[in-house]
Structures are given as C-alpha cells and as structure tokens.
Design a protein around this motif. Structure first.
Motif, PDB file in Angstrom:
ATOM      1  N   ALA A 198       0.828  -1.208   0.000  1.00  0.00           N
ATOM      2  CA  ALA A 198       0.000   0.000   0.000  1.00  0.00           C
ATOM      3  C   ALA A 198       0.863   1.258   0.000  1.00  0.00           C
ATOM      4  O   ALA A 198       0.572   2.221  -0.725  1.00  0.00           O
ATOM      5  N   ALA A 199       1.933   1.262   0.792  1.00  0.00           N
ATOM      6  CA  ALA A 199       2.814   2.425   0.846  1.00  0.00           C
ATOM      7  C   ALA A 199       3.469   2.683  -0.509  1.00  0.00           C
ATOM      8  O   ALA A 199       3.609   3.838  -0.949  1.00  0.00           O
ATOM      9  N   THR A 200       3.856   1.612  -1.191  1.00  0.00           N
ATOM     10  CA  THR A 200       4.483   1.756  -2.517  1.00  0.00           C
ATOM     11  C   THR A 200       3.492   2.349  -3.513  1.00  0.00           C
ATOM     12  O   THR A 200       3.843   3.257  -4.294  1.00  0.00           O
ATOM     13  N   VAL A 201       2.264   1.852  -3.490  1.00  0.00           N
ATOM     14  CA  VAL A 201       1.235   2.368  -4.406  1.00  0.00           C
ATOM     15  C   VAL A 201       0.953   3.833  -4.120  1.00  0.00           C
ATOM     16  O   VAL A 201       0.853   4.660  -5.046  1.00  0.00           O
ATOM     17  N   ILE A 202       0.830   4.191  -2.849  1.00  0.00           N
ATOM     18  CA  ILE A 202       0.520   5.575  -2.486  1.00  0.00           C
ATOM     19  C   ILE A 202       1.658   6.512  -2.869  1.00  0.00           C
ATOM     20  O   ILE A 202       1.439   7.641  -3.337  1.00  0.00           O
ATOM     21  N   LEU A 203       2.893   6.042  -2.708  1.00  0.00           N
ATOM     22  CA  LEU A 203       4.049   6.882  -3.039  1.00  0.00           C
ATOM     23  C   LEU A 203       4.142   7.197  -4.525  1.00  0.00           C
ATOM     24  O   LEU A 203       4.461   8.329  -4.912  1.00  0.00           O
ATOM     25  N   PHE A 204       3.856   6.206  -5.366  1.00  0.00           N
ATOM     26  CA  PHE A 204       4.149   6.369  -6.790  1.00  0.00           C
ATOM     27  C   PHE A 204       2.908   6.367  -7.689  1.00  0.00           C
ATOM     28  O   PHE A 204       3.020   6.181  -8.897  1.00  0.00           O
ATOM     29  N   ALA A 237     -10.256   2.801  -5.381  1.00  0.00           N
ATOM     30  CA  ALA A 237      -9.679   1.475  -5.613  1.00  0.00           C
ATOM     31  C   ALA A 237      -8.709   1.088  -4.496  1.00  0.00           C
ATOM     32  O   ALA A 237      -8.724  -0.045  -4.009  1.00  0.00           O
ATOM     33  N   VAL A 238      -7.856   2.038  -4.084  1.00  0.00           N
ATOM     34  CA  VAL A 238      -6.910   1.761  -2.995  1.00  0.00           C
ATOM     35  C   VAL A 238      -7.655   1.535  -1.688  1.00  0.00           C
ATOM     36  O   VAL A 238      -7.293   0.664  -0.892  1.00  0.00           O
ATOM     37  N   ALA A 239      -8.714   2.300  -1.463  1.00  0.00           N
ATOM     38  CA  ALA A 239      -9.515   2.141  -0.246  1.00  0.00           C
ATOM     39  C   ALA A 239     -10.137   0.748  -0.189  1.00  0.00           C
ATOM     40  O   ALA A 239     -10.118   0.084   0.851  1.00  0.00           O
ATOM     41  N   LEU A 240     -10.687   0.286  -1.326  1.00  0.00           N
ATOM     42  CA  LEU A 240     -11.289  -1.040  -1.364  1.00  0.00           C
ATOM     43  C   LEU A 240     -10.238  -2.126  -1.161  1.00  0.00           C
ATOM     44  O   LEU A 240     -10.479  -3.115  -0.451  1.00  0.00           O
ATOM     45  N   ALA A 241      -9.077  -1.946  -1.774  1.00  0.00           N
ATOM     46  CA  ALA A 241      -8.012  -2.947  -1.644  1.00  0.00           C
ATOM     47  C   ALA A 241      -7.516  -3.030  -0.201  1.00  0.00           C
ATOM     48  O   ALA A 241      -7.341  -4.126   0.345  1.00  0.00           O
ATOM     49  N   PRO A 280      -4.363   8.279  12.236  1.00  0.00           N
ATOM     50  CA  PRO A 280      -4.519   9.704  11.917  1.00  0.00           C
ATOM     51  C   PRO A 280      -3.248  10.322  11.339  1.00  0.00           C
ATOM     52  O   PRO A 280      -3.318  11.306  10.605  1.00  0.00           O
ATOM     53  N   ALA A 281      -2.084   9.722  11.642  1.00  0.00           N
ATOM     54  CA  ALA A 281      -0.832  10.250  11.095  1.00  0.00           C
ATOM     55  C   ALA A 281      -0.764  10.067   9.588  1.00  0.00           C
ATOM     56  O   ALA A 281       0.043  10.730   8.903  1.00  0.00           O
ATOM     57  N   ALA A 282      -1.600   9.186   9.046  1.00  0.00           N
ATOM     58  CA  ALA A 282      -1.599   8.962   7.596  1.00  0.00           C
ATOM     59  C   ALA A 282      -2.022  10.211   6.840  1.00  0.00           C
ATOM     60  O   ALA A 282      -1.564  10.443   5.708  1.00  0.00           O
ATOM     61  N   TYR A 283      -2.891  11.014   7.453  1.00  0.00           N
ATOM     62  CA  TYR A 283      -3.393  12.199   6.736  1.00  0.00           C
ATOM     63  C   TYR A 283      -2.274  13.198   6.427  1.00  0.00           C
ATOM     64  O   TYR A 283      -2.071  13.547   5.251  1.00  0.00           O
ATOM     65  N   PRO A 284      -1.516  13.695   7.421  1.00  0.00           N
ATOM     66  CA  PRO A 284      -0.425  14.616   7.074  1.00  0.00           C
ATOM     67  C   PRO A 284       0.654  13.959   6.220  1.00  0.00           C
ATOM     68  O   PRO A 284       1.286  14.630   5.389  1.00  0.00           O
ATOM     69  N   ALA A 285       0.878  12.657   6.396  1.00  0.00           N
ATOM     70  CA  ALA A 285       1.892  11.972   5.599  1.00  0.00           C
ATOM     71  C   ALA A 285       1.502  11.954   4.123  1.00  0.00           C
ATOM     72  O   ALA A 285       2.327  12.232   3.241  1.00  0.00           O
TER      73      ALA A 285
END
Length: 244
Positions: A65-71, A146-150, A219-224
């Motif tokens: 998930a982190a890889t998908v979100i980054l790129f 799509a990411v949310a569902l995954a 909650p730290a995911a939001y600013p990240a």
C-alpha cells in the motif's frame, strides 16, 4: 459511560474475551475444557503463532500500500478528491476513537475474562472492525476508491481469519460460555440492535496508553499523504500510475 444496568441479551454475565485483552463488566469464572490446547504453554504458542501470522501479513499489505501511495496519482480531482479525502479522514478518526473505546473494556485481561458489554456486545472483535475501517480510510485519504477497497478488503481478510482462529482458541478456555456469547454476537460486523453496557468499567492505563500510541499511525496517515502530494506536485516523486 452511560450509567445503565448491565443487562445481557445472551443470558450471560459479562465475561472475558481472549480475542483481544479484556476488562470491565460483570465477571463469572469459566471452567476450561480438559484439552491439551487449554494448557497455558499450548495456549501461548497458539496465540503467538496467530499474532505472528497477522503481523507479517499486515506488514506485507502495508508495504504494498505504501508503494502504491508513493508512486501513484489519484485520478479523481477537484471537489470530488476533497470529498473523498474528508470521508477517509472521518473513517480514520472513527477507527482511532473506536479502538480507544474498545480498549477501555478489554484492557490487559487477555485470556482471563470474557467481556460481552459495550463494544463487545455489538461484535466479538471491535478492535479488528475499527482497524479495518481505518485501513479503508487511509485509501480514501489518498484520494483513490480502488486503494480504499483494496486496503479495506485486505485488512478484513487478514483480521477475519485471525478472529476465527482466536474463536477456536476461546472455546477451549471458556467452553459453553463462549459458545453462548458467539451464538448471539457476530464475529466481525456489528449488530447494533443488541447494544448493552455495564454500570462501570475498570480499565488498564498501561493498555490504554499502548493502544493510543499504536493507534496514532492511523490519523498520522493524513499529514503523511498530504506531504507526499506536495512532493509529487513538485516533481520530487515520479508518477508511475493513475488510480481511481
């Protein structure tokens, strides 16, 4: 906490659940079944294996998930993007508050007592339920359905399998008392119509602090993710894909 009598819809007094550490509610001693798996050493080994499997699976899913979100770049922009992000933030905050609410009841009494009041009157695994909502929320904060569902499905799949294994372990500890609780209370998705509460709840400050620290990742995911969007906008991160 609402000051209401501890009415139990299942005809049971509040007991302890080993799916997650438990505390609070009315108590009743359980007679464990005379099986090898109910011995302390065997119980710890079963729980340790289950937790390692859950943690390793969660780490693998989190890395992907982190890889998908980054790129990746969310395909929905403008007002729709902002709306999706706000919905995700709402789920993440619900996750954080729900986990804190649950830990007030389960504290640090894992495998010692079975609690059937508060969030545990709705579902046998409220911590897992709220964590799944938080995982889906992180995907929405990214701006991608799509990411949310995954993320939501992956979390649900991992935690439901873990909960089912833990349920078998609980049966060896509490026997028919857990069977009666499980007969009326869903394993995962809540049954809101049967909510009951205890007159008072005794909680573990240590467990509450630990859960607070663990829950901050949500909650730290939001600013990240917002920081990642700024890096992407400044062309500091490559965009390898667009996801809706």
């Amino acid at each position: 906490m609402i000051d209401t009598p501890p009415v139990q819809p299942h005809g049971q007094q509040s007991l302890a659940s080993a799916s997650e550490p438990h505390i609070g509610g009315c108590r009743q001693n359980a007679e464990p079944r005379n099986t090898a798996s109910s011995l302390p050493g065997a119980s710890m080994r079963v729980q340790s294996v289950n937790q390692r499997m859950r943690i390793n699976a969660a780490r693998a899913a989190g890395l992907v998930a982190a890889t998908v979100i980054l790129f990746s770049h969310p395909g929905l922009g403008g007002g729709v993007h902002e709306l999706i992000q706000m919905a995700g933030l709402g789920l993440v905050l619900t996750c954080f508050v729900g986990r804190m609410w649950s830990i007030l009841y389960i504290g640090s009494k894992k495998n010692l007592e079975l609690i059937t009041s508060g969030p545990y009157s709705l579902t046998r695994n409220p911590l897992y339920l709220f964590s799944t909502l938080g995982a889906a929320g992180i995907g929405l904060i990214h701006g991608s359905i799509a990411v949310a569902l995954a993320l939501g499905f992956s979390s649900y799949w991992i935690l439901v399998i873990t909960a089912a294994k833990e349920a078998e372990h609980l049966k060896t500890i509490f026997g028919s008392q857990y069977d009666s609780y499980a007969r009326y209370t869903p394993l995962f998705w809540p049954k809101l119509s049967q909510y009951t509460d205890s007159a008072e709840v005794v909680f573990s400050p240590k467990a509450l602090k630990r859960n607070f620290q663990d829950g901050l990742y949500f909650p730290a995911a939001y600013p990240a993710i917002e920081a990642i969007e700024q890096l992407r906008a400044g062309s500091y991160l490559p965009i390898l894909m667009t996801i809706y």
